[in-house]
Scaffold this motif. Structure first.
Motif, PDB file in Angstrom:
ATOM      1  N   ILE A  37       0.835  -1.197   0.000  1.00 56.18           N
ATOM      2  CA  ILE A  37       0.000   0.000   0.000  1.00 56.18           C
ATOM      3  C   ILE A  37       0.873   1.251   0.000  1.00 56.18           C
ATOM      4  CG2 ILE A  37      -1.663   1.355   1.336  1.00 56.18           C
ATOM      5  CD1 ILE A  37      -2.763  -1.378   2.362  1.00 56.18           C
ATOM      6  N   LEU A  38       1.838   1.295   0.909  1.00 53.55           N
ATOM      7  CA  LEU A  38       2.696   2.477   0.999  1.00 53.55           C
ATOM      8  C   LEU A  38       3.565   2.649  -0.236  1.00 53.55           C
ATOM      9  CD1 LEU A  38       3.688   2.395   4.774  1.00 53.55           C
ATOM     10  CD2 LEU A  38       2.088   3.941   3.622  1.00 53.55           C
ATOM     11  N   GLU A  39       4.035   1.549  -0.803  1.00 48.82           N
ATOM     12  CA  GLU A  39       4.824   1.629  -2.037  1.00 48.82           C
ATOM     13  C   GLU A  39       3.987   2.226  -3.164  1.00 48.82           C
ATOM     14  OE1 GLU A  39       6.574  -1.476  -5.333  1.00 48.82           O
ATOM     15  OE2 GLU A  39       6.653  -2.082  -3.233  1.00 48.82           O
ATOM     16  N   ALA A  40       2.755   1.768  -3.293  1.00 50.59           N
ATOM     17  CA  ALA A  40       1.867   2.302  -4.330  1.00 50.59           C
ATOM     18  C   ALA A  40       1.537   3.770  -4.071  1.00 50.59           C
ATOM     19  CB  ALA A  40       0.591   1.469  -4.407  1.00 50.59           C
ATOM     20  N   MET A  41       1.362   4.139  -2.806  1.00 53.37           N
ATOM     21  CA  MET A  41       1.065   5.532  -2.485  1.00 53.37           C
ATOM     22  C   MET A  41       2.249   6.438  -2.813  1.00 53.37           C
ATOM     23  SD  MET A  41      -1.228   5.237   0.963  1.00 53.37           S
ATOM     24  CE  MET A  41      -1.661   6.968   1.005  1.00 53.37           C
ATOM     25  N   ARG A  42       3.465   5.986  -2.524  1.00 49.48           N
ATOM     26  CA  ARG A  42       4.647   6.785  -2.874  1.00 49.48           C
ATOM     27  C   ARG A  42       4.752   6.950  -4.382  1.00 49.48           C
ATOM     28  NH1 ARG A  42       6.807   4.029   1.667  1.00 49.48           N
ATOM     29  NH2 ARG A  42       7.534   2.338   0.350  1.00 49.48           N
ATOM     30  N   GLU A  43       4.409   5.917  -5.120  1.00 49.18           N
ATOM     31  CA  GLU A  43       4.501   5.976  -6.584  1.00 49.18           C
ATOM     32  C   GLU A  43       3.385   6.814  -7.198  1.00 49.18           C
ATOM     33  OE1 GLU A  43       3.986   2.995 -10.387  1.00 49.18           O
ATOM     34  OE2 GLU A  43       4.736   2.142  -8.505  1.00 49.18           O
ATOM     35  N   MET A  44       2.157   6.637  -6.746  1.00 50.49           N
ATOM     36  CA  MET A  44       1.002   7.284  -7.379  1.00 50.49           C
ATOM     37  C   MET A  44       0.674   8.659  -6.788  1.00 50.49           C
ATOM     38  SD  MET A  44       0.469   5.147  -9.711  1.00 50.49           S
ATOM     39  CE  MET A  44      -0.944   5.944 -10.415  1.00 50.49           C
ATOM     40  N   LYS A  45       1.183   8.963  -5.597  1.00 45.98           N
ATOM     41  CA  LYS A  45       0.983  10.264  -4.952  1.00 45.98           C
ATOM     42  C   LYS A  45      -0.486  10.693  -4.886  1.00 45.98           C
ATOM     43  CE  LYS A  45       5.539  11.798  -6.474  1.00 45.98           C
ATOM     44  NZ  LYS A  45       6.211  11.016  -5.511  1.00 45.98           N
ATOM     45  N   PRO A  46      -1.317   9.912  -4.194  1.00 51.06           N
ATOM     46  CA  PRO A  46      -2.752  10.236  -4.141  1.00 51.06           C
ATOM     47  C   PRO A  46      -3.025  11.514  -3.345  1.00 51.06           C
ATOM     48  CG  PRO A  46      -2.253   8.523  -2.576  1.00 51.06           C
ATOM     49  CD  PRO A  46      -0.995   8.745  -3.378  1.00 51.06           C
ATOM     50  N   ASP A  57      -5.526   2.700  12.019  1.00 53.10           N
ATOM     51  CA  ASP A  57      -4.877   2.205  13.243  1.00 53.10           C
ATOM     52  C   ASP A  57      -3.523   1.581  12.915  1.00 53.10           C
ATOM     53  OD1 ASP A  57      -6.921   2.901  15.007  1.00 53.10           O
ATOM     54  OD2 ASP A  57      -7.733   0.869  15.155  1.00 53.10           O
ATOM     55  N   LEU A  58      -3.504   0.745  11.884  1.00 51.29           N
ATOM     56  CA  LEU A  58      -2.253   0.071  11.496  1.00 51.29           C
ATOM     57  C   LEU A  58      -1.208   1.071  11.012  1.00 51.29           C
ATOM     58  CD1 LEU A  58      -3.656  -3.082   9.666  1.00 51.29           C
ATOM     59  CD2 LEU A  58      -2.524  -2.989  11.890  1.00 51.29           C
ATOM     60  N   PHE A  59      -1.619   2.021  10.178  1.00 50.31           N
ATOM     61  CA  PHE A  59      -0.682   3.046   9.709  1.00 50.31           C
ATOM     62  C   PHE A  59      -0.100   3.823  10.888  1.00 50.31           C
ATOM     63  CE2 PHE A  59      -2.878   3.505   5.323  1.00 50.31           C
ATOM     64  CZ  PHE A  59      -2.021   2.579   4.762  1.00 50.31           C
ATOM     65  N   HIS A  60      -0.966   4.239  11.805  1.00 49.81           N
ATOM     66  CA  HIS A  60      -0.521   5.018  12.959  1.00 49.81           C
ATOM     67  C   HIS A  60       0.435   4.204  13.826  1.00 49.81           C
ATOM     68  CE1 HIS A  60      -1.070   7.135  16.894  1.00 49.81           C
ATOM     69  NE2 HIS A  60      -0.808   8.154  16.096  1.00 49.81           N
ATOM     70  N   ALA A  61       0.077   2.962  14.094  1.00 48.35           N
ATOM     71  CA  ALA A  61       0.942   2.093  14.898  1.00 48.35           C
ATOM     72  C   ALA A  61       2.293   1.889  14.222  1.00 48.35           C
ATOM     73  CB  ALA A  61       0.258   0.746  15.139  1.00 48.35           C
ATOM     74  N   ASN A  62       2.297   1.737  12.899  1.00 49.66           N
ATOM     75  CA  ASN A  62       3.557   1.546  12.174  1.00 49.66           C
ATOM     76  C   ASN A  62       4.429   2.792  12.221  1.00 49.66           C
ATOM     77  OD1 ASN A  62       3.246  -1.139  11.491  1.00 49.66           O
ATOM     78  ND2 ASN A  62       2.178  -0.672   9.591  1.00 49.66           N
ATOM     79  N   ILE A  63       3.812   3.967  12.160  1.00 51.07           N
ATOM     80  CA  ILE A  63       4.583   5.208  12.281  1.00 51.07           C
ATOM     81  C   ILE A  63       5.260   5.260  13.639  1.00 51.07           C
ATOM     82  CG2 ILE A  63       4.418   7.726  12.474  1.00 51.07           C
ATOM     83  CD1 ILE A  63       2.090   7.531  10.379  1.00 51.07           C
ATOM     84  N   HIS A 105       4.805  12.396   5.609  1.00 53.59           N
ATOM     85  CA  HIS A 105       3.925  12.634   4.456  1.00 53.59           C
ATOM     86  C   HIS A 105       4.515  12.046   3.179  1.00 53.59           C
ATOM     87  CE1 HIS A 105       0.690  15.218   6.064  1.00 53.59           C
ATOM     88  NE2 HIS A 105       1.559  15.375   7.040  1.00 53.59           N
ATOM     89  N   ALA A 106       5.828  12.088   3.039  1.00 61.41           N
ATOM     90  CA  ALA A 106       6.472  11.513   1.851  1.00 61.41           C
ATOM     91  C   ALA A 106       6.190  10.018   1.751  1.00 61.41           C
ATOM     92  CB  ALA A 106       7.975  11.776   1.893  1.00 61.41           C
ATOM     93  N   ASN A 107       6.093   9.333   2.887  1.00 61.51           N
ATOM     94  CA  ASN A 107       5.785   7.898   2.877  1.00 61.51           C
ATOM     95  C   ASN A 107       4.371   7.608   2.399  1.00 61.51           C
ATOM     96  OD1 ASN A 107       8.240   6.759   3.657  1.00 61.51           O
ATOM     97  ND2 ASN A 107       7.849   7.269   5.794  1.00 61.51           N
ATOM     98  N   ASN A 111       1.320  14.034  -1.371  1.00 59.36           N
ATOM     99  CA  ASN A 111       0.245  14.893  -1.875  1.00 59.36           C
ATOM    100  C   ASN A 111      -1.086  14.664  -1.186  1.00 59.36           C
ATOM    101  OD1 ASN A 111       1.853  16.127  -3.788  1.00 59.36           O
ATOM    102  ND2 ASN A 111       1.383  14.607  -5.351  1.00 59.36           N
ATOM    103  N   LEU A 112      -1.114  13.853  -0.175  1.00 58.17           N
ATOM    104  CA  LEU A 112      -2.372  13.463   0.457  1.00 58.17           C
ATOM    105  C   LEU A 112      -3.017  14.662   1.149  1.00 58.17           C
ATOM    106  CD1 LEU A 112      -4.042  10.912   0.748  1.00 58.17           C
ATOM    107  CD2 LEU A 112      -2.813  10.416   2.856  1.00 58.17           C
ATOM    108  N   ARG A 113      -4.146  15.108   0.610  1.00 57.59           N
ATOM    109  CA  ARG A 113      -4.845  16.265   1.166  1.00 57.59           C
ATOM    110  C   ARG A 113      -5.906  15.881   2.177  1.00 57.59           C
ATOM    111  NH1 ARG A 113      -5.307  19.359  -4.408  1.00 57.59           N
ATOM    112  NH2 ARG A 113      -7.018  17.929  -4.594  1.00 57.59           N
ATOM    113  N   VAL A 114      -6.538  14.735   1.977  1.00 59.76           N
ATOM    114  CA  VAL A 114      -7.611  14.347   2.899  1.00 59.76           C
ATOM    115  C   VAL A 114      -7.718  12.824   2.969  1.00 59.76           C
ATOM    116  CG1 VAL A 114      -9.451  14.469   1.170  1.00 59.76           C
ATOM    117  CG2 VAL A 114     -10.011  14.796   3.567  1.00 59.76           C
ATOM    118  N   VAL A 115      -7.990  12.361   4.195  1.00 58.05           N
ATOM    119  CA  VAL A 115      -8.266  10.952   4.454  1.00 58.05           C
ATOM    120  C   VAL A 115      -9.700  10.902   4.960  1.00 58.05           C
ATOM    121  CG1 VAL A 115      -7.672   8.934   5.840  1.00 58.05           C
ATOM    122  CG2 VAL A 115      -5.874  10.502   5.083  1.00 58.05           C
TER     123      VAL A 115
END
Length: 173
Positions: A37-46, A57-63, A105-107, A111-115
């Motif tokens: 997921i993170l690899e695709a997000m870095r590549e596609m810059k959503p 929860d998982l993203f936050h825990a991983n950070i 944010h780079a991870n 470009n992520l403006r909203v979740v």
């Protein structure tokens, strides 16, 4: 603008119609695994990420786990940036917070403006944690099995545990 869809078949309707109508790019992954997921997000810059609270929860825990694994000086800098974000971020806004945590944010593509979180309630520590890191998280409500979003918290009035206002042309009784 790109839209990052982490969708199962059931949530397909909730994550596609608006994006197709507005001309956004949509990214689908064959498997939902954190590193992929993170690899695709870095590549596609959503710019937009719809996510279930469990994923956030998982993203936050991983950070936090990643910071804890760093040497003491890095952990100290992160703690200081967190303190600065919590105090000055209220006055200087999310853009300031995003700059403080630009590596985080780079991870996520940078470009992520909203979740938009939906599917169940978002835990307070995750909402506030991402807010401190400079992410704009909105909660919404909708029926995945039918069409998707019915309400979403307004961007300029983000609140924890609020699904916000009714999106046109929906009606709520």
């Amino acid at each position: 603008n790109s839209f990052f869809a982490l969708a199962s078949f059931a949530s397909f309707a909730a994550c596609i119609a608006v994006e197709l109508c507005t001309g956004m790019d949509i990214v689908f992954l064959p498997v939902l695994k954190g590193p992929l997921i993170l690899e695709a997000m870095r590549e596609m810059k959503p710019t937009l990420l719809p996510a279930a609270p469990q994923m956030l929860d998982l993203f936050h825990a991983n950070i936090l786990r990643g910071v804890a694994a760093k040497p003491a000086p890095v952990r100290l800098v992160f703690m200081l940036l967190t303190l600065v974000s919590k105090t000055l971020g209220r006055f200087l806004g999310q853009g300031f917070r995003q700059k403080l945590f630009s590596t985080v944010h780079a991870n996520f593509g940078g470009n992520l403006r909203v979740v938009i979180s939906g599917g169940s309630s978002l835990r307070s520590e995750v909402f506030h944690g991402f807010n401190t890191l400079g992410f704009n998280i909105l909660e919404g409500y909708g029926l995945t099995e039918t069409f998707g979003p019915i309400t979403v918290c307004p961007f300029n009035d983000r609140r924890l545990s609020s699904v916000g206002t009714v999106l046109e042309p929906n009606e709520v009784r």
